[in-house]
Design a protein around this motif. Structure first.
Motif, PDB file in Angstrom:
ATOM      1  N   TYR A 542      38.146  21.348   1.923  1.00 49.64           N
ATOM      2  CA  TYR A 542      36.515  21.250   1.527  1.00 49.64           C
ATOM      3  C   TYR A 542      35.779  23.117   1.142  1.00 49.64           C
ATOM      4  O   TYR A 542      35.843  23.876   1.813  1.00 49.64           O
ATOM      5  CB  TYR A 542      35.987  20.139   2.147  1.00 49.64           C
ATOM      6  N   GLU A 543      34.518  22.382   0.556  1.00 50.31           N
ATOM      7  CA  GLU A 543      33.444  23.676   0.456  1.00 50.31           C
ATOM      8  C   GLU A 543      32.398  22.215   0.001  1.00 50.31           C
ATOM      9  O   GLU A 543      32.463  21.535  -0.767  1.00 50.31           O
ATOM     10  CB  GLU A 543      34.404  24.361  -1.028  1.00 50.31           C
ATOM     11  N   LEU A 544      31.195  22.875   0.328  1.00 47.75           N
ATOM     12  CA  LEU A 544      29.832  22.040   0.448  1.00 47.75           C
ATOM     13  C   LEU A 544      29.584  22.961  -0.439  1.00 47.75           C
ATOM     14  O   LEU A 544      28.899  24.452  -0.371  1.00 47.75           O
ATOM     15  CB  LEU A 544      29.425  21.979   1.599  1.00 47.75           C
ATOM     16  N   GLY A 553      23.110  18.820   4.360  1.00 47.80           N
ATOM     17  CA  GLY A 553      24.176  18.733   3.847  1.00 47.80           C
ATOM     18  C   GLY A 553      24.359  19.441   2.010  1.00 47.80           C
ATOM     19  O   GLY A 553      23.932  20.218   1.472  1.00 47.80           O
ATOM     20  N   GLY A 554      25.735  19.309   1.239  1.00 41.98           N
ATOM     21  CA  GLY A 554      25.391  19.450  -0.738  1.00 41.98           C
ATOM     22  C   GLY A 554      26.976  18.934  -0.863  1.00 41.98           C
ATOM     23  O   GLY A 554      27.945  18.069  -0.925  1.00 41.98           O
ATOM     24  N   ALA A 555      27.280  18.562  -2.069  1.00 40.18           N
ATOM     25  CA  ALA A 555      28.035  18.444  -2.521  1.00 40.18           C
ATOM     26  C   ALA A 555      29.477  18.842  -2.048  1.00 40.18           C
ATOM     27  O   ALA A 555      29.450  20.507  -2.370  1.00 40.18           O
ATOM     28  CB  ALA A 555      27.852  19.073  -4.793  1.00 40.18           C
ATOM     29  N   LEU A 556      30.027  17.773  -2.304  1.00 42.52           N
ATOM     30  CA  LEU A 556      31.288  17.909  -1.404  1.00 42.52           C
ATOM     31  C   LEU A 556      32.586  18.729  -2.795  1.00 42.52           C
ATOM     32  O   LEU A 556      32.565  17.529  -4.018  1.00 42.52           O
ATOM     33  CB  LEU A 556      32.001  16.603  -1.148  1.00 42.52           C
ATOM     34  N   HIS A 557      32.949  19.672  -2.482  1.00 43.68           N
ATOM     35  CA  HIS A 557      34.467  19.797  -3.587  1.00 43.68           C
ATOM     36  C   HIS A 557      35.509  19.776  -2.458  1.00 43.68           C
ATOM     37  O   HIS A 557      35.638  20.035  -1.501  1.00 43.68           O
ATOM     38  CB  HIS A 557      34.220  20.965  -3.983  1.00 43.68           C
ATOM     39  N   LEU A 558      36.590  19.005  -2.937  1.00 45.73           N
ATOM     40  CA  LEU A 558      38.343  19.194  -2.020  1.00 45.73           C
ATOM     41  C   LEU A 558      39.594  19.941  -3.136  1.00 45.73           C
ATOM     42  O   LEU A 558      39.014  19.807  -4.043  1.00 45.73           O
ATOM     43  CB  LEU A 558      38.141  17.390  -2.146  1.00 45.73           C
ATOM     44  N   LYS A 559      40.469  20.253  -1.774  1.00 47.27           N
ATOM     45  CA  LYS A 559      41.685  20.770  -3.070  1.00 47.27           C
ATOM     46  C   LYS A 559      42.641  20.695  -1.549  1.00 47.27           C
ATOM     47  O   LYS A 559      41.875  20.353  -0.663  1.00 47.27           O
ATOM     48  CB  LYS A 559      40.967  22.683  -2.376  1.00 47.27           C
ATOM     49  N   GLY A 560      43.764  19.798  -1.766  1.00 47.63           N
ATOM     50  CA  GLY A 560      44.852  19.085  -1.173  1.00 47.63           C
ATOM     51  C   GLY A 560      45.899  18.798  -2.564  1.00 47.63           C
ATOM     52  O   GLY A 560      46.135  18.366  -3.292  1.00 47.63           O
ATOM     53  N   PRO A 561      47.166  18.256  -1.832  1.00 44.91           N
ATOM     54  CA  PRO A 561      48.122  18.193  -2.141  1.00 44.91           C
ATOM     55  C   PRO A 561      48.111  16.980  -2.765  1.00 44.91           C
ATOM     56  O   PRO A 561      48.800  16.020  -3.606  1.00 44.91           O
ATOM     57  CB  PRO A 561      49.472  18.105  -1.508  1.00 44.91           C
ATOM     58  N   ASN A 562      46.333  15.805  -1.889  1.00 45.64           N
ATOM     59  CA  ASN A 562      46.877  14.471  -3.161  1.00 45.64           C
ATOM     60  C   ASN A 562      46.013  14.317  -3.970  1.00 45.64           C
ATOM     61  O   ASN A 562      45.725  13.329  -4.403  1.00 45.64           O
ATOM     62  CB  ASN A 562      46.695  13.624  -2.033  1.00 45.64           C
ATOM     63  N   LEU A 563      45.217  15.016  -4.592  1.00 47.48           N
ATOM     64  CA  LEU A 563      44.942  15.575  -5.582  1.00 47.48           C
ATOM     65  C   LEU A 563      45.456  15.128  -7.042  1.00 47.48           C
ATOM     66  O   LEU A 563      46.522  15.256  -7.331  1.00 47.48           O
ATOM     67  CB  LEU A 563      44.143  16.742  -5.777  1.00 47.48           C
ATOM     68  N   THR A 589      33.987  15.312  -5.493  1.00 57.09           N
ATOM     69  CA  THR A 589      33.605  14.348  -5.316  1.00 57.09           C
ATOM     70  C   THR A 589      31.931  14.083  -6.478  1.00 57.09           C
ATOM     71  O   THR A 589      32.314  12.232  -6.441  1.00 57.09           O
ATOM     72  CB  THR A 589      34.004  13.489  -4.252  1.00 57.09           C
ATOM     73  N   GLY A 590      31.539  14.051  -6.900  1.00 58.43           N
ATOM     74  CA  GLY A 590      30.114  14.255  -7.176  1.00 58.43           C
ATOM     75  C   GLY A 590      29.647  13.312  -5.783  1.00 58.43           C
ATOM     76  O   GLY A 590      28.398  12.543  -6.282  1.00 58.43           O
ATOM     77  N   ASP A 591      30.072  13.441  -4.135  1.00 58.64           N
ATOM     78  CA  ASP A 591      29.160  13.408  -3.105  1.00 58.64           C
ATOM     79  C   ASP A 591      28.908  14.055  -2.328  1.00 58.64           C
ATOM     80  O   ASP A 591      28.880  15.640  -2.696  1.00 58.64           O
ATOM     81  CB  ASP A 591      30.292  12.338  -2.277  1.00 58.64           C
ATOM     82  N   ILE A 592      27.339  13.637  -2.197  1.00 65.50           N
ATOM     83  CA  ILE A 592      26.684  14.427  -1.106  1.00 65.50           C
ATOM     84  C   ILE A 592      26.567  14.442   0.448  1.00 65.50           C
ATOM     85  O   ILE A 592      27.432  13.148   0.886  1.00 65.50           O
ATOM     86  CB  ILE A 592      25.336  14.780  -1.168  1.00 65.50           C
ATOM     87  N   ALA A 593      27.606  15.116   1.245  1.00 58.27           N
ATOM     88  CA  ALA A 593      28.481  15.127   2.303  1.00 58.27           C
ATOM     89  C   ALA A 593      27.441  16.528   3.241  1.00 58.27           C
ATOM     90  O   ALA A 593      27.637  17.014   2.710  1.00 58.27           O
ATOM     91  CB  ALA A 593      29.738  15.068   2.211  1.00 58.27           C
ATOM     92  N   GLY A 605      25.967   9.985   0.300  1.00 53.99           N
ATOM     93  CA  GLY A 605      25.418   9.399  -0.876  1.00 53.99           C
ATOM     94  C   GLY A 605      25.819   9.785  -2.228  1.00 53.99           C
ATOM     95  O   GLY A 605      26.660  11.011  -1.861  1.00 53.99           O
ATOM     96  N   ARG A 606      26.039   9.370  -3.015  1.00 53.95           N
ATOM     97  CA  ARG A 606      26.562   9.957  -4.384  1.00 53.95           C
ATOM     98  C   ARG A 606      25.261  11.337  -4.551  1.00 53.95           C
ATOM     99  O   ARG A 606      23.782  10.996  -5.430  1.00 53.95           O
ATOM    100  CB  ARG A 606      27.010   8.884  -5.246  1.00 53.95           C
ATOM    101  N   LEU A 607      25.906  11.662  -5.769  1.00 57.31           N
ATOM    102  CA  LEU A 607      24.826  12.832  -6.200  1.00 57.31           C
ATOM    103  C   LEU A 607      23.627  12.588  -7.657  1.00 57.31           C
ATOM    104  O   LEU A 607      22.849  12.749  -7.944  1.00 57.31           O
ATOM    105  CB  LEU A 607      25.644  14.001  -6.952  1.00 57.31           C
ATOM    106  N   LYS A 608      25.414  10.791  -8.616  1.00 57.97           N
ATOM    107  CA  LYS A 608      24.099  10.155  -9.154  1.00 57.97           C
ATOM    108  C   LYS A 608      23.292   9.052  -8.805  1.00 57.97           C
ATOM    109  O   LYS A 608      23.301   8.466  -9.327  1.00 57.97           O
ATOM    110  CB  LYS A 608      24.787   9.829 -10.189  1.00 57.97           C
ATOM    111  N   ARG A 609      23.552   9.039  -7.067  1.00 51.19           N
ATOM    112  CA  ARG A 609      22.297   8.057  -6.846  1.00 51.19           C
ATOM    113  C   ARG A 609      21.025   9.086  -5.929  1.00 51.19           C
ATOM    114  O   ARG A 609      21.129   8.185  -4.774  1.00 51.19           O
ATOM    115  CB  ARG A 609      23.567   6.671  -5.505  1.00 51.19           C
TER     116      ARG A 609
END
Length: 710
Positions: A542-544, A553-563, A589-593, A605-609
């Motif tokens: 992950y990266e914020l 927190g920050g905007a959540l970015h993900l990397k993995g074999p399930n993308l 993801t568009g989520d703040i985490a 929360g959601r970045l859009k929310r």
């Protein structure tokens, strides 16, 4: 002479295969760590690894007559784990320059999953600076030397595999006390072993994984049950899949995306497998999305053919929905049976004997399924997943949760929901866990009774659904449940407390997104923290990304074999588009985490929310939490509308009849929230609008908010 003889014997009996780089043992200080599947594990490592390692053995094992005799031929160190000198003995051995092999679990698995990981091995690695080489042993648990009798079928000579992973190190954690340092190091070791279990999974397609599970559990193993109360076996599912593959091959071309409109029932699994082995890509259509949502989904995925159940369409009154897409051919399963002739029956008999020959050539990275985003924030997008990404998520879930064939899932979430597809269909198909499929999660009185009557041990649901099940359930209905897992929306504190008070059950909250197949993080008994959605699954990075105006927190970015492989969009039908990302191979993801020091993930929360009010960023989920604190027995949702003076204004929709701004202000002061987070407009409604997935329909709430006079 003894070692070559044993290697030949084991290779002949168990067809042992060694994978990975055998040149990773060069460091004089090497600690080999392996999962523990059977009494053969030490022998397998001693015979097939290219180093003469010293094995750490518990004194209780070393004292048994048979093992005492065998250990005469193996370099070993017998230690008493309860002795404070045990760690010092192992440290001295590692520092002497001899490779040391140890099983951090300390016991043979009784679930098929990773057991508790003791801190000792990690502490040795961090104290000595040793290179840690993870080694996966696979298949030995199914032998008569394992301890899975009554859990998994056992075989005399199962195929075994040893996978050597790249070396790693565990630095000494910079924490104030020895106890905390030891615990953190142990957690790092646990994650190394979990990552090992996921990265060493064999590359397969969905159909190949199903056939492998059938070979493990047997043709007559009962796997799936639905509202017909008829149990389907691996054999009957295979027969169903082959027949449907034969029939759907006449309706579509290899590589084509085929719409699927069926309820939660065993034939749905047969249809998914049948399309998959015929190299068709099933697109799970959301029948609750309405005509416009269905039309948008079909256009995005370039769907020309839909396979549906006539009985389901009639009972669910979906005729008008299909009428919205007159240009698409609709074929009903009930009609296809009539076209199954003698040649088809002969083909079926042949391929029941040789099922792998029925599958068209595919690679694990090929598209396997199309799911659709809920449309809660815009037009639904097609999310394309490969065989590899779906099975990676199954492997990730199995690594952290000790589901076994003795478990039975209750799955009422629809299969078009990513949570329902992965946990309700794919996980049981490849793991042997039984599942009861129910077509409607809104039957709040029926589902608790079925959980009790069918002896279910695992229940999946959203916070909304779980809250309603608890209202109507008898306290004994959920007495056999081992796991209750909540996802798809934030778990309400009132729901968590209700389950704990009424049933004595702790709900385990998780977090997922359709684009990640879907599970990203989940609380499990071995690692659980209230308020979080658990630790990230093994193999996920992950990266914020900092967001202006958001401090925590920050905007959540993900990397993995399930993308996902990519998106299918409304304006470019049938063309897979890469997802938004900070760099290739990642997903935004568009989520703040935020993530705490122990690796637990918190979704803010959601970045859009987020609403920007008078220049300040206000989380709509924080507003909903404020309302829940002020009126905990009711349902609340926040939306925004345009405001000429402040840019945006908050609107609170609530089922609480007497919730006013004064009570919200008092609660906000008690919680330390700013006055800007207190809505000035409060609208009382009988029920919040919901999507078919159980999520709140924020698109409808946004429209309702904009319609309120200023």
């Amino acid at each position: 002479m003894l070692k070559p003889f044993l290697r030949l014997l084991l290779k002949t009996l168990f067809r042992v295969e060694v994978q990975g780089d055998r040149n990773v043992f060069g460091d004089p200080r090497t600690l080999i760590v392996a999962n523990h599947e059977s009494f053969l594990d030490g022998l397998l490592l001693g015979v097939f690894l290219p180093v003469d390692a010293v094995f750490v053995v518990h004194t209780q094992i070393a004292s048994r007559p048979l093992f005492r005799f065998l250990l005469r031929f193996v370099p070993h160190l017998a230690v008493d784990s309860s002795s404070p000198l045990a760690i010092k003995q192992i440290v001295r051995l590692v520092e002497s320059g001899r490779p040391v092999a140890i099983f951090p679990e300390g016991r043979i698995t009784r679930t098929g999953s990773l057991m508790k990981v003791y801190d000792g091995a990690a502490l040795v690695a961090s104290r000595t600076g040793a290179t840690v080489v993870p080694v996966r042993i696979d298949g030995a648990a199914q032998s008569y030397f394992g301890r899975l009798a009554g859990v998994f079928p056992r075989r005399a000579f199962p195929r075994m595999r040893i996978a050597i992973r790249p070396p790693q190190r565990i630095p000494m954690p910079a924490l104030p006390s020895a106890r905390l340092r030891r615990r953190r190091a142990g957690e790092l070791m646990r994650h190394i072993l979990l990552d090992m279990l996921v990265t060493t999974r064999p590359p397969r397609t969905l159909y190949e994984a199903f056939l492998d599970a059938r070979a493990t559990f047997g043709t007559q193993y009962r796997l799936v049950e639905d509202i017909r109360l008829q149990e389907e076996t691996y054999g009957s599912l295979l027969k169903m899949a082959l027949a449907l593959a034969r029939l759907t091959a006449r309706l579509s071309a290899p590589g084509e995306t085929v719409g699927v409109l069926v309820p939660n029932a065993a034939p749905a699994l047969g249809l998914l497998l049948g399309l998959s082995l015929g190299r068709r890509v099933p697109a799970l259509l959301n029948y609750t999305a309405g005509p416009e949502g269905l039309r948008a989904a079909c256009q995005a995925a370039d769907i020309k053919t839909i396979v549906a159940s006539r009985t389901f369409v009639e009972k669910a009154h979906l005729g008008p929905l299909l009428a919205a897409v007159p240009e698409i051919r609709v074929h009903y399963l009930e009609d296809l049976k009539a076209g199954f002739g003698l040649a088809d029956r002969l083909w079926l008999l042949w391929h029941l004997a040789f099922p792998r020959r029925a599958a068209l050539p595919q690679a694990p990275e090929d598209a396997a399924a199309v799911l659709f985003t809920s449309g809660s924030e815009g037009k639904p997008k097609g999310v394309v997943h490969s065989h590899a990404s779906l099975l990676a998520n199954v492997a990730q879930i199995r690594a952290v949760a000790d589901f076994t064939p003795q478990d039975k899932f209750m799955m009422a979430l629809p299969l078009f929901h990513a949570f329902g597809l992965t946990c309700g269909a794919l996980l049981p198909l490849v793991s042997g866990c039984q599942v009861f499929l129910y077509p409607n999660p809104l039957h709040y009185r029926v589902i608790p009774e079925l959980v009790y009557d069918r002896n279910c041990t695992v229940l999946f649901g959203t916070s909304t659904f779980l809250g309603n099940y608890a209202k109507f359930a008898h306290p004994y209905d959920f007495g056999r449940l081992r796991y209750v897992i909540a996802g798809a929306e934030r778990l309400a504190e009132s729901v968590r407390e209700h389950w704990l008070d009424k049933f004595g059950i702790r709900i385990l909250e998780g977090y997922g997104v359709t684009e990640c197949a879907p599970v990203v993080a989940v609380n499990v008994p071995m690692a659980c923290r209230n308020g979080s959605v658990g630790q990230l699954l093994p193999g996920i990075d992950y990266e914020l990304e900092p967001v202006p105006g958001i401090v925590e927190g920050g905007a959540l970015h993900l990397k993995g074999p399930n993308l996902l492989k990519g998106y299918l969009l409304f304006d470019q039908p049938g063309v897979i588009q890469p997802p938004p990302a900070i760099r290739p191979g990642w997903y935004a993801t568009g989520d703040i985490a935020s993530v705490d020091a122990d690796g637990f993930l918190y979704i803010r929360g959601r970045l859009k929310r987020f609403a920007k009010i008078a220049g300040e960023m206000i989380s709509l989920e924080a507003v909903e939490g404020l309302a829940a604190s002020a009126a905990p027995d009711f349902i609340h949702a926040a939306a925004t509308r345009s405001d000429a003076a402040r840019g945006e204004a908050l609107v609170l929709f609530t089922t609480a009849p007497e919730l006013g701004r004064e009570r919200l202000l008092a609660t906000a002061r008690a919680l330390g929230l700013p006055e800007l987070a207190v809505p000035r407009v409060i609208r009382r409604i009988d029920a919040l609008p919901l999507l078919g997935t159980g999520k709140t329909d924020y698109q409808s709430l946004k429209r309702m908010a904009e319609e309120i006079p200023a």
